[in-house]
Design an enzyme around this catalytic site. Structure first.
Site, PDB file in Angstrom:
ATOM      1  N   SER A 121     -39.187  10.437  -7.170  1.00  0.00           N
ATOM      2  CA  SER A 121     -40.042   9.271  -7.357  1.00  0.00           C
ATOM      3  C   SER A 121     -41.488   9.702  -7.162  1.00  0.00           C
ATOM      4  O   SER A 121     -41.844  10.239  -6.122  1.00  0.00           O
ATOM      5  CB  SER A 121     -39.677   8.169  -6.358  1.00  0.00           C
ATOM      6  OG  SER A 121     -38.376   7.675  -6.618  1.00  0.00           O
ATOM      7  N   HIS A 126     -53.976  11.071 -14.907  1.00  0.00           N
ATOM      8  CA  HIS A 126     -54.931  12.048 -15.432  1.00  0.00           C
ATOM      9  C   HIS A 126     -55.936  11.298 -16.302  1.00  0.00           C
ATOM     10  O   HIS A 126     -55.579  10.323 -16.971  1.00  0.00           O
ATOM     11  CB  HIS A 126     -54.236  13.124 -16.274  1.00  0.00           C
ATOM     12  CG  HIS A 126     -53.124  13.823 -15.564  1.00  0.00           C
ATOM     13  ND1 HIS A 126     -53.329  14.866 -14.685  1.00  0.00           N
ATOM     14  CD2 HIS A 126     -51.794  13.621 -15.593  1.00  0.00           C
ATOM     15  CE1 HIS A 126     -52.166  15.278 -14.211  1.00  0.00           C
ATOM     16  NE2 HIS A 126     -51.219  14.532 -14.740  1.00  0.00           N
ATOM     17  N   CYS A 149     -36.575   6.205  -8.718  1.00  0.00           N
ATOM     18  CA  CYS A 149     -35.121   6.090  -8.736  1.00  0.00           C
ATOM     19  C   CYS A 149     -34.723   5.187  -7.574  1.00  0.00           C
ATOM     20  O   CYS A 149     -35.465   5.015  -6.613  1.00  0.00           O
ATOM     21  CB  CYS A 149     -34.438   7.448  -8.651  1.00  0.00           C
ATOM     22  SG  CYS A 149     -35.010   8.537  -7.350  1.00  0.00           S
TER      23      CYS A 149
END
Length: 271
Positions: A121, A126, A149
């Protein structure tokens, strides 16, 4: 909120991976080289790694997760990246890997409780400023990936992400991978109802955009594209007053911005 009409009783840990890929484009008109340089500097400062880290930590809290580790970097001449490792349940400090900084930054408090480590996880962001010397249109892209998850879902933070940036064009991808099992051993490939990503975006936000879906339901792949409807020049001219321009110039600039947005929205060169 996510959920099925009939709750599924799972056996063991929920192994499903839910991944949200979120890209926003901010468009600006800058005619002179000085204006272009000033815009890039402005964007670089406005969305530096410190602010991006704050946004990702807010997202972590919204989806009900906890920060394990943060790495961030500002780049020269421009751009920034942040990576946040998260866990569905808060971990006791004694169980956290010594290499993790536990998100100990000035605006975060160290949490110490419960159990459960989800090492897949994470949140990443960016930034990509873009311009060309032969083009007066500059774009700035923010690329955010949220992968979880377990029971938590990244869809719950969509409105916040859209509002955190000057989002002229948005592309959103959501997919669910892996499988988990119910108590009878039957495989479950998705644990919540979803017809469209748009279902998780506020109606007032959607009214501002033209939106289109491309979904592959049998593969649990969902894609939504959004483009801002209203092009108010005062939001696109950097350090310039639109009323100082002639009506023809304003019309031409608005047309060029619109064409740029349409091409980015469609993902193809048209004009």
């Amino acid at each position: 909120m996510l959920g099925l009409k009939e709750k599924i009783c799972l056996y063991g840990f929920n192994n499903l991976t839910k991944t949200l890929s979120f890209n926003i484009y901010d468009i600006c008109y800058a005619k002179t080289e000085r204006e272009k340089e000033d815009y890039i500097k402005y964007i670089d400062e406005q969305y530096n790694s410190e602010r991006l880290t704050k946004i990702l930590c807010d997202v972590t809290e919204m989806i009900g997760a906890h920060v394990l580790n943060i790495s961030k970097q500002d780049y020269e001449p421009q751009g920034a990246s942040v990576n946040v490792l998260i866990t569905e349940e808060a971990l006791p400090v004694a169980l956290i890997d010594p290499s993790c900084n536990k998100g100990e930054l000035s605006y975060l408090e160290l949490r110490d409780s419960v159990v459960g480590h989800l090492d897949k996880s994470h949140l990443t962001v960016h930034t990509y400023p873009e311009f060309h010397p032969n083009n007066d249109i500059i774009s700035f892209r923010v690329d955010i990936d949220v992968s979880t998850c377990g029971k938590i879902s990244p869809l719950n933070a969509l409105d916040y992400l859209i509002g955190s940036f000057d989002s002229d064009v948005i592309t959103i991808d959501y997919r669910v991978r892996g499988f988990t099992r119910d108590v009878d051993g039957r495989k479950c490939y998705i644990d919540h109802d979803i017809k469209s990503i748009q279902d998780y975006i506020d109606e007032e936000t959607l009214k501002k955009y033209d939106a289109m879906d491309v979904n592959v339901y049998q593969s649990n792949i969902f894609h939504t594209k959004m483009m801002l409807k209203d092009i108010g020049l005062n939001n696109y001219l950097f350090n310039s007053d639109p009323y100082e321009l002639s009506p023809n110039d304003r019309r031409e600039i608005r047309d060029r911005i619109s064409k740029e947005m349409i091409e980015i929205y469609g993902g193809v060169n048209i004009y």
